[in-house]
Scaffold this active site. Structure first.
Site, PDB file in Angstrom:
ATOM      1  N   TRP A   1       0.820  -1.220   0.000  1.00 36.50           N
ATOM      2  CA  TRP A   1       0.000   0.000   0.000  1.00 36.50           C
ATOM      3  C   TRP A   1       0.856   1.274   0.000  1.00 36.50           C
ATOM      4  O   TRP A   1       0.329   2.363  -0.215  1.00 36.50           O
ATOM      5  CB  TRP A   1      -0.914   0.019   1.221  1.00 36.50           C
ATOM      6  CG  TRP A   1      -2.115  -0.871   1.111  1.00 36.50           C
ATOM      7  CD1 TRP A   1      -2.572  -1.500  -0.002  1.00 36.50           C
ATOM      8  CD2 TRP A   1      -3.021  -1.216   2.173  1.00 36.50           C
ATOM      9  NE1 TRP A   1      -3.712  -2.210   0.295  1.00 36.50           N
ATOM     10  CE2 TRP A   1      -4.003  -2.056   1.613  1.00 36.50           C
ATOM     11  CE3 TRP A   1      -3.098  -0.900   3.536  1.00 36.50           C
ATOM     12  CZ2 TRP A   1      -5.056  -2.571   2.380  1.00 36.50           C
ATOM     13  CZ3 TRP A   1      -4.138  -1.420   4.295  1.00 36.50           C
ATOM     14  CH2 TRP A   1      -5.101  -2.242   3.725  1.00 36.50           C
TER      15      TRP A   1
ATOM     16  N   GLU B   1      12.281   2.686  -2.689  1.00 35.17           N
ATOM     17  CA  GLU B   1      11.900   4.010  -2.154  1.00 35.17           C
ATOM     18  C   GLU B   1      12.577   4.270  -0.808  1.00 35.17           C
ATOM     19  O   GLU B   1      12.890   5.419  -0.482  1.00 35.17           O
ATOM     20  CB  GLU B   1      10.363   4.080  -2.048  1.00 35.17           C
ATOM     21  CG  GLU B   1       9.726   4.174  -3.431  1.00 35.17           C
ATOM     22  CD  GLU B   1       8.390   3.470  -3.599  1.00 35.17           C
ATOM     23  OE1 GLU B   1       7.729   3.179  -2.586  1.00 35.17           O
ATOM     24  OE2 GLU B   1       8.010   3.196  -4.759  1.00 35.17           O
TER      25      GLU B   1
ATOM     26  N   GLY C   1       5.602   1.992 -10.655  1.00 33.23           N
ATOM     27  CA  GLY C   1       4.723   3.155 -10.768  1.00 33.23           C
ATOM     28  C   GLY C   1       4.633   3.740 -12.170  1.00 33.23           C
ATOM     29  O   GLY C   1       4.147   4.858 -12.339  1.00 33.23           O
TER      30      GLY C   1
HETATM   31  O1  G3P Z   1       6.442  -2.732  -3.818  1.00 30.79           O
HETATM   32  C1  G3P Z   1       5.625  -2.651  -4.948  1.00 30.79           C
HETATM   33  C2  G3P Z   1       5.977  -1.610  -5.883  1.00 30.79           C
HETATM   34  O2  G3P Z   1       7.089  -0.866  -5.699  1.00 30.79           O
HETATM   35  C3  G3P Z   1       5.393  -1.646  -7.233  1.00 30.79           C
HETATM   36  O3  G3P Z   1       4.565  -0.552  -7.314  1.00 30.79           O
HETATM   37  O4  G3P Z   1       2.763   0.806  -8.246  1.00 30.79           O
HETATM   38  O5  G3P Z   1       4.473  -0.192  -9.752  1.00 30.79           O
HETATM   39  O6  G3P Z   1       2.788  -1.643  -8.688  1.00 30.79           O
HETATM   40  P1  G3P Z   1       3.605  -0.379  -8.586  1.00 30.79           P
END
Ligand code: G3P
Length: 249
Positions: free
Chosen positions: A10, A98, A174
Site C-alpha cells: 500500500w 523508495e 509506478g
Molecule cells: O512494492 C511494490 C511496488 O514498488 C510496485 O509498485 O505501483 O508499480 O505496482 P507499482
C-alpha cells in the site's frame, strides 16, 4: 513446491476508513492459502487493524513496510521489530527502492534489519532494485545480485530458507509498464543462482522470489508463468480491493 505469494504494498496510501472498506470487501474473496499465500504490507499506523483482521481470516497475512534493527531504546520515530512481531505481523519488507532512495538505506543497514526481523520470528521480504542503467551494463555484481549478497551476510541457511526476495526494477515501478516476462525471469533466475552459490540448491529451491513493478490483473498471469517467479508485489493495483482480489485469484 513453493507456494505462490502475492503481497500488496500500500506504500503511504489510504485512510483508516479506506482500510476498513478494503478489509470488508476482501472478506471471503481471497484464494485458499494452501494454493496462494496473500499479504498486505501496510504502513505502521494500520498494522494494528490489519493484524486484528488477519487473526480472523487465514487468507491474509500482515506485512510491515519497514522496521528498525533494534528492539527498543532511544530511537525516536522508529518502529520496533519486537513490537510488530508481538502484534502478529508475519512479514517485513526491507530495502524497497523508495527506502533506499528517499531514506538513504544502505545494504549494511538492510542486513542489520534482516537479522532483526528473523530474530523476532518474522520473515523479511528483501527487495532489490535495478536501474535501467545498471541493467544495460550487464554487470551482474552491480545489477541485482550484490544487494542480495549484502543483505544475507551472516544469515544462516536455516533462516535463509524462509526469506522472500523481491525483484523490483525501479524503471518499472509506478510507470504502468511492467518489465517483460523474459526480463523478469532473467533477473529472478540470477537471484536464485546467487542463493544457490551462497547456500546450496536445497535452500535456493525453497526461497521465494517475487516481482514488483506495475503488476496488474492483466499481466499477472504471464509474470507468474516464469519458472523462477513465485509471486508478485503489486503497489498501485493493491489499493483497490477489487484489483487485489483479481490479482490474487
Ligand atoms: O512494492 C511494490 C511496488 O514498488 C510496485 O509498485 O505501483 O508499480 O505496482 P507499482
Amino acid at each position: 513446491m513453493r507456494t505462490p505469494f502475492i503481497v500488496g504494498n500500500w506504500k503511504m496510501n489510504l485512510t483508516m476508513k479506506q482500510v476498513d472498506d478494503f478489509l470488508d470487501t476482501i472478506k471471503g474473496q481471497l484464494p485458499d492459502p494452501n494454493n496462494v499465500e496473500c499479504a498486505i504490507a501496510a504502513s505502521s499506523i494500520y498494522l494494528d487493524k490489519l493484524t486484528e483482521y488477519c487473526k480472523n481470516d487465514v487468507h491474509l497475512k500482515a506485512a510491515a513496510q519497514n522496521c528498525f534493527y533494534k528492539n527498543s531504546g532511544a530511537y525516536t520515530g522508529e518502529v520496533s521489530p519486537m513490537a510488530i512481531a508481538d502484534m502478529g505481523v508475519s512479514y517485513v519488507m526491507l530495502g524497497h527502492s523508495e527506502r533506499r532512495k528517499y531514506f538513504h538505506e544502505s545494504n549494511q543497514m538492510i542486513n542489520k534489519k534482516v537479522k532483526a526481523v528473523l530474530s523476532n520470528g518474522m520473515v523479511p521480504i528483501i527487495c532489490c532494485d535495478e536501474t535501467m542503467a545498471k541493467r544495460k551494463t550487464y554487470d551482474e555484481m552491480n545489477w541485482v545480485v550484490n544487494p542480495v549478497i549484502e543483505a544475507l551476510k551472516g544469515v544462516s541457511a536455516e533462516d535463509a530458507k524462509k526469506i522472500v526476495i523481491g525483484y523490483e526494477p525501479s524503471w518499472a515501478i509506478g510507470t504502468g509498464k511492467s518489465a517483460s516476462g523474459k526480463e523478469i525471469e532473467e533477473a529472478c533466475f540470477l537471484i536464485r543462482e546467487t542463493i544457490q552459490d551462497l547456500y546450496g540448491k536445497e535452500v535456493s529451491d525453497l526461497v521465494r522470489i517475487v516481482y514488483g513493478g506495475s503488476v496488474n490483473a492483466k499481466n499477472v498471469k504471464e509474470i507468474m508463468s516464469q519458472p523462477d517467479v513465485d509471486g508478485v508485489l503489486p503497489g498501485t493495483s493493491s489499493l483497490k480491493p477489487e484489483d487485489f482480489i483479481k490479482i490474487t485469484n
